[in-house]
Design a protein around this motif. Structure first.
Motif, short mmCIF file in Angstrom:
data_model
loop_
_atom_site.label_atom_id
_atom_site.label_comp_id
_atom_site.label_asym_id
_atom_site.label_seq_id
_atom_site.Cartn_x
_atom_site.Cartn_y
_atom_site.Cartn_z
N PRO A 165 1.26 3.60 -10.08
CA PRO A 165 2.00 3.15 -8.94
C PRO A 165 3.17 2.32 -9.61
O PRO A 165 3.06 1.65 -10.46
CB PRO A 165 0.91 2.15 -7.96
CG PRO A 165 -0.49 2.97 -8.63
CD PRO A 165 -0.28 2.92 -10.03
N SER A 209 0.70 -1.31 -0.01
CA SER A 209 0.07 -0.15 -0.08
C SER A 209 0.81 1.30 0.12
O SER A 209 0.58 2.18 -0.79
CB SER A 209 -0.97 -0.12 0.95
OG SER A 209 -1.62 1.24 1.32
N ALA A 210 1.99 1.29 0.74
CA ALA A 210 2.96 2.13 0.76
C ALA A 210 3.46 2.41 -0.46
O ALA A 210 3.50 3.63 -0.92
CB ALA A 210 3.79 2.38 1.92
N GLY A 266 2.59 1.66 -3.46
CA GLY A 266 1.39 1.94 -4.47
C GLY A 266 1.16 3.56 -4.22
O GLY A 266 0.97 4.03 -5.39
N THR A 267 1.05 4.06 -3.06
CA THR A 267 0.53 5.30 -2.91
C THR A 267 1.78 6.43 -3.19
O THR A 267 1.36 7.46 -3.57
CB THR A 267 0.06 5.50 -1.35
OG1 THR A 267 -0.89 4.63 -0.85
CG2 THR A 267 -0.16 6.90 -1.14
N ALA A 268 2.90 6.02 -3.08
CA ALA A 268 4.07 6.82 -3.23
C ALA A 268 4.27 6.99 -4.64
O ALA A 268 4.85 7.98 -5.15
CB ALA A 268 5.31 6.13 -2.44
N ARG A 269 3.76 6.02 -5.65
CA ARG A 269 4.21 5.82 -7.06
C ARG A 269 5.53 6.20 -7.18
O ARG A 269 6.41 5.69 -6.60
CB ARG A 269 3.22 7.20 -7.65
CG ARG A 269 1.75 7.00 -7.44
CD ARG A 269 0.84 8.11 -7.76
NE ARG A 269 -0.65 7.97 -7.57
CZ ARG A 269 -1.15 6.75 -8.31
NH1 ARG A 269 -0.92 6.10 -9.14
NH2 ARG A 269 -2.53 6.91 -7.78
#
Length: 566
Positions: free
Chosen positions: A539, A320-321, A323-326
């Protein structure tokens, strides 16, 4: 030979071997004692790689004079409130460190308990305990270890060089300093400062000890019931050849736990190149009763009551981290230093060889497009070697994009989203493809026919071969035979014991490679800019499905350094 009891001194030295493997083990145990004593500042000094002298001084609670003699007895501890060993909340609890060190070295403890008017000291030399005596001391404890392994000289032969042992000691303190940012640490090696960090918070501590991770940190914060994970990880483009900068803590205890390292590796999966390791500082918190810390002699590993749940939680939190950070950080550009020696005089234009008139262009310039701050990858300026897109950003940086690697990542993420949504739509082939494989490979592919169908790939037996009737819709137009051969190879590589999610993702990575923009294909200006925008919105787009960087960024300062302007 008859059975007999070993002399106490020999038994103590044998037992000490489980606790005191090398100087770094001593440093670790003594610093952990200081932390358990509530110290806010800890000073460590070593000489001769730690074999000549180790001193650890703290401002913690101290030891009362009447308890000093008991402190150096085996299995004497003030830390174990739960004798069932179910809820252990301290770093140490076995009461082995001080007596084990005293059994193989010359140990001196000088301590002054909180509220006491004076201090006291005791010495232990190769297992022989001295009397407690008065001593001048500040509040807290100072432990000095001299001539390590003087009682077991054979152990000295198995140590590395003094420099290597000293570095291991420094790393032991670094790990504990990262786990306890609220405590100040100083360390000297042979009189030279090796580490100095004041009490701070986690962000400042990471910035002080791992600056490159701090510069590109991806925050991790997740909780599920009473289990929580917090810390920072690096982007896939920031990696190391070894896992030395993976700092994992469980309830404040630094560990080299296999379950957590596996979870970290699985979370990065195809985002990082094989043989490379991501950077991470992660703290896992959970009820003390849910983890057993008494399973490893050096307490480096733990056992979770529900390992599968913990592993799944950590993987999900890290994914999740990520993916969110891209693409928060670019792949590091190669560094080059201009040579110091220069030609006596540059060649004149007349001396320079003429270029062939028919030479193919290295770069295809594009019409100017204004880069905007909202587009981190900027606007495409040219296509280099029909493979790399050259872009310029609003802040004056140059971005180089590998068009095939980037398109591969985009295809992979598209397939992944389709799988998570329920399955990948198939694209029926006008003419089914017949793929000849080895008997073992044919069997492996057909055995996974149902799984492959959910990925949009329809296969069935055809004599001794494999017949392909449909390919995943996002890969329409790909070479179906090549795709199946790659999948057969992937199935052979991963085997039956690989986790299902990892196996599926590996197959998606292989598939994505077949549906991507190939190197050598000329792109129109609009196609290049569209690819840049897709990368920004996708992402994990900093690396391709094989872990290679999809783009690198060179700032104006870095360009000037490359050309010797700075």
């Amino acid at each position: 030979m008859s059975i007999r009891l070993l002399p106490p001194a020999v038994a103590d030295r044998i037992a000490a071997g489980e606790v005191v493997e090398r100087p770094a083990s001593v440093v670790k145990e003594l610093v952990e004692n200081a932390l358990d004593a509530g110290a806010r500042r800890i000073a460590v000094a070593i000489e001769g790689g730690g074999t000549t002298r180790i001193t650890v001084e703290d401002d913690g609670a101290g030891i009362a004079a009447g308890e000093l003699a008991l402190a150096v007895e085996r299995h004497a501890t003030s830390k174990l409130a739960d004798e069932r060993l179910i809820e252990i909340a301290t770093l140490g609890f076995r009461g082995e460190a001080l007596p084990s060190i005293g059994a193989v070295a010359r140990l001196e403890i000088v301590s002054r308990a909180a509220g006491a008017e004076a201090g006291a000291a005791i010495a232990v030399e190769a297992g022989a305990k001295g009397a407690v005596r008065p001593a001048a001391a500040r509040p807290g404890t100072r432990v000095t270890v001299r001539d390590l392994f003087c009682a077991t000289p054979a152990r000295l032969k198995f140590l590395r060089t003094a420099r290597t042992e000293a570095e291991a000691c420094v790393q032991a303190v670094r790990r504990l300093a990262l786990a306890h940012p609220g405590v100040g640490f100083t360390m000297t090696v042979d009189g030279r400062e090796a580490l100095a960090v004041p009490p701070s918070d986690r962000t400042r501590r990471i910035a002080a000890l791992i600056p490159d991770l701090a510069a590109h940190a991806i925050e991790v914060a997740a909780a599920r019931g009473a289990v929580a994970l917090a810390g920072v990880i690096g982007p896939p483009s920031l990696s190391r050849a070894a896992a030395t900068e993976q700092h994992l803590m469980v309830n404040g205890r630094p560990v080299a736990d296999r379950l957590l390292r596996t979870a970290l590796r699985v979370a990065y999966g195809d985002l990082i190149a094989p043989g490379r390791h991501p950077l991470a500082v992660l703290a896992l918190s959970l009820p003390a009763a849910a983890v057993d810390v008494n399973v490893h002699p050096a307490k480096a590993e733990v056992r979770f009551r529900e390992p599968d749940a913990v592993r799944g939680f950590v993987i999900a939190a890290l994914r999740s981290a990520l993916g969110t950070a891209r693409s928060v950080a670019p792949a590091p550009a190669a560094r080059w230093s201009p040579p110091m020696r220069r030609a006596a005089s540059p060649p004149s234009f007349a001396e320079a060889p003429a270029l062939p008139l028919a030479a193919p262009p290295l770069a295809r310039p594009l019409p100017a497009a204004p880069p905007t701050p909202g587009h981190p990858l900027g606007a495409a300026r040219a296509q280099l070697l029909d493979t790399y897109i050259v872009a310029e950003t609003a802040d004056g940086a140059v971005v180089l994009v590998d068009q095939h690697a980037a398109a591969e990542r985009l295809a992979h993420e598209s397939l992944r989203r389709a799988v998570e949504a329920g399955g990948v739509a198939p694209q029926t082939l006008l003419s089914p493809a017949v793929v000849e494989l080895t008997p073992a490979a044919t069997e492996a592919v057909l055995a996974r026919a149902d799984d492959l169908a959910r990925l949009g790939l329809a296969v069935e037996p055809f004599g001794g071969a494999v017949l392909v009737r449909a390919v995943p819709a996002p890969l329409a137009g790909c070479d179906a035979a090549a795709l199946v051969r790659d999948i057969a190879e992937e199935l052979a590589d991963t085997g039956e014991t690989t986790m299902l999610r990892v196996r599926v993702d590996a197959l998606l990575a292989r598939m994505a490679c077949h549906g991507s923009v190939r190197a050598g294909r000329r792109l129109a200006p609009a196609e290049m800019d569209a690819l840049l925008r897709q990368i920004e919105a996708t992402p994990n787009s900093g690396t391709c499905s094989h872990g290679r960087p999809t783009w690198i960024r060179l700032t104006r300062v870095e360009l000037e350094r490359l050309f010797g302007r700075r």
